[in-house]
Design an enzyme around this catalytic site. Sequence first.
Site, PDB file in Angstrom:
ATOM      1  N   LYS A 103       0.978  -1.234  -0.064  1.00 14.80           N
ATOM      2  CA  LYS A 103       0.108  -0.135   0.127  1.00 14.80           C
ATOM      3  C   LYS A 103       1.006   1.253  -0.098  1.00 14.80           C
ATOM      4  O   LYS A 103       1.571   1.685   1.158  1.00 14.80           O
ATOM      5  CB  LYS A 103      -0.799  -0.056   1.218  1.00 14.80           C
ATOM      6  CG  LYS A 103      -1.994   1.207   1.316  1.00 14.80           C
ATOM      7  CD  LYS A 103      -1.396   2.359   1.881  1.00 14.80           C
ATOM      8  CE  LYS A 103      -2.436   3.360   1.733  1.00 14.80           C
ATOM      9  NZ  LYS A 103      -1.982   4.897   1.998  1.00 14.80           N
ATOM     10  N   GLU A 127       9.745  16.384  15.592  1.00 13.39           N
ATOM     11  CA  GLU A 127      10.058  16.515  14.210  1.00 13.39           C
ATOM     12  C   GLU A 127       9.381  17.457  13.390  1.00 13.39           C
ATOM     13  O   GLU A 127       8.039  17.711  13.595  1.00 13.39           O
ATOM     14  CB  GLU A 127       9.709  14.868  13.811  1.00 13.39           C
ATOM     15  CG  GLU A 127       9.954  14.860  12.152  1.00 13.39           C
ATOM     16  CD  GLU A 127       9.511  13.635  11.767  1.00 13.39           C
ATOM     17  OE1 GLU A 127      10.264  13.061  10.757  1.00 13.39           O
ATOM     18  OE2 GLU A 127       8.634  12.917  12.022  1.00 13.39           O
ATOM     19  N   CYS A 145      13.038  11.458   6.318  1.00 15.19           N
ATOM     20  CA  CYS A 145      12.844  10.800   7.785  1.00 15.19           C
ATOM     21  C   CYS A 145      14.337  11.352   8.257  1.00 15.19           C
ATOM     22  O   CYS A 145      14.451  11.355   9.466  1.00 15.19           O
ATOM     23  CB  CYS A 145      12.540   9.521   7.830  1.00 15.19           C
ATOM     24  SG  CYS A 145      13.551   8.341   6.847  1.00 15.19           S
ATOM     25  N   GLU A 164      10.063   1.828  10.248  1.00 13.45           N
ATOM     26  CA  GLU A 164      10.786   2.927  10.243  1.00 13.45           C
ATOM     27  C   GLU A 164      10.440   4.259  10.120  1.00 13.45           C
ATOM     28  O   GLU A 164       9.373   4.742   9.212  1.00 13.45           O
ATOM     29  CB  GLU A 164      11.605   2.760   8.638  1.00 13.45           C
ATOM     30  CG  GLU A 164      12.648   3.685   8.401  1.00 13.45           C
ATOM     31  CD  GLU A 164      12.507   4.853   8.161  1.00 13.45           C
ATOM     32  OE1 GLU A 164      12.795   5.911   9.036  1.00 13.45           O
ATOM     33  OE2 GLU A 164      12.303   5.111   6.997  1.00 13.45           O
TER      34      GLU A 164
END
Length: 456
Positions: free
Chosen positions: A118, A336, A230, A196
């Site tokens: 997906k 983040e 990331c 991750e």
Amino acid sequence: EWAGVPAPVRGRVIASIGRLVEANAETLARLVTREIGKPYAEALGEVREIVDTCDFFLGEGRRLYGQTVPSEMPDKSLFTFRVPVGVTAVITAGNFPVAVPSWYLVPALLAGNAAVWKPAEYAAASAHALYRLFTAAGLPDGVLNLVLTDGATAYHGLEAALGEGTVHKVGFTGSTEVGRRIGELCGRHLQSPCLELGGKNPMVVMPDADLDLAVEGALFAGFGTAGQRCTSLGTVLVHESVREEFLTRYTRAVTDAVIGDPAGDVLCGPLLDERFATRFEEYLGWIEPHHRIVSGPTGRITPDNPRRNFTGEGGLYYHPVIVDGVRPDDRLFLEETFGPVVGVTGFTTLEEAIGLANRPGYGLSSSIYTTDPKAAFRFRSGIGAGMVSVNNSTSGAEAHLPFGGNGKSGNGSRQSGVWVLDQFTRWQALNWDYSGRLQKAQMDVAEIIPDLDFRL
């Protein structure tokens, strides 16, 4: 049936995928640029990562090694085997719409698993193109399956599949928040997902650093892909003795950098999608009165808020932002910020820098600029990140190294290299007794008695 295909033959299929991607590299890269706005040079590098991954794993089809282990009893042999887990569900983000999926799909397929993938909704065209290249390599029907849907529907589908036992491993790349939910869901079904997740990646600049090199690394890590990796740079931790000089050079580099049409020679293009633009504007709201914006204008680039002669038509373009004076308790330091903003914080000792680098609780990537080997190795041993760079940026994985993070950045699982095979295989132990009698482990063991009282 796919698991029954000999592993070296599966390796040849992986080799064919690599050759097909290589032959279609420019077309696929242009599609990535068109769809998500990644600069063409970066998109071409991303496609190269797929080829590298295939080149590495094609040989693993002949190296899915088990072991022959000596038994404690005679006429008995022990063996270990890697066996595929079954069906893997892979859910990926769209900032690396073709490279990151290959980190999951290539080893999963090589190991004999089927996969349901997906991709992100906003990168569906790139995903479909990659799917077509995979299937053109000769994968039997049903081995690789592409599902195009939104996140909520995918979650409910995954919940149902885990409940009925038709998915045996989950791989997920995305936000820490969603990763937690997937981790909880898998845990209820006694599965350990491959996660991750996000990062707040620190870069430490020591007083002996090559400042021009550090600036170059901070420019690429902070604002390449418009800060939407990331592994993007979160906070630069600069020694107080070189802080002002670093800021001067960094600001100049960011000011001179070209932002615009990703088909051209630019540092970065637009943000990936409207949702990321909305969220990035929230992050800009975290800038506080004690902060100092040293990079110039902030917000979306428009005719009323231009970047020199560029007025931002045709995309979600945003000014790159450097924020000096970020403190350890600020949201801008701790959380983040997926987009083109980098914080700067000073330090006086390496131990202080290591403490600051670990404080946010993420543990994906990190970097230190120094010419002192002692400082480099002390940083490596003290940092909680899964990846460490010395005199290089926080971004830049290679296909034969383990990729992944700890803490808020993941559950310790790793993508890439031989380490990812532990995600997509299970160890099976075999003991074969050919003595003709029942030998009981730990009971029918020959014993040799030493004379422990012996002295010279």
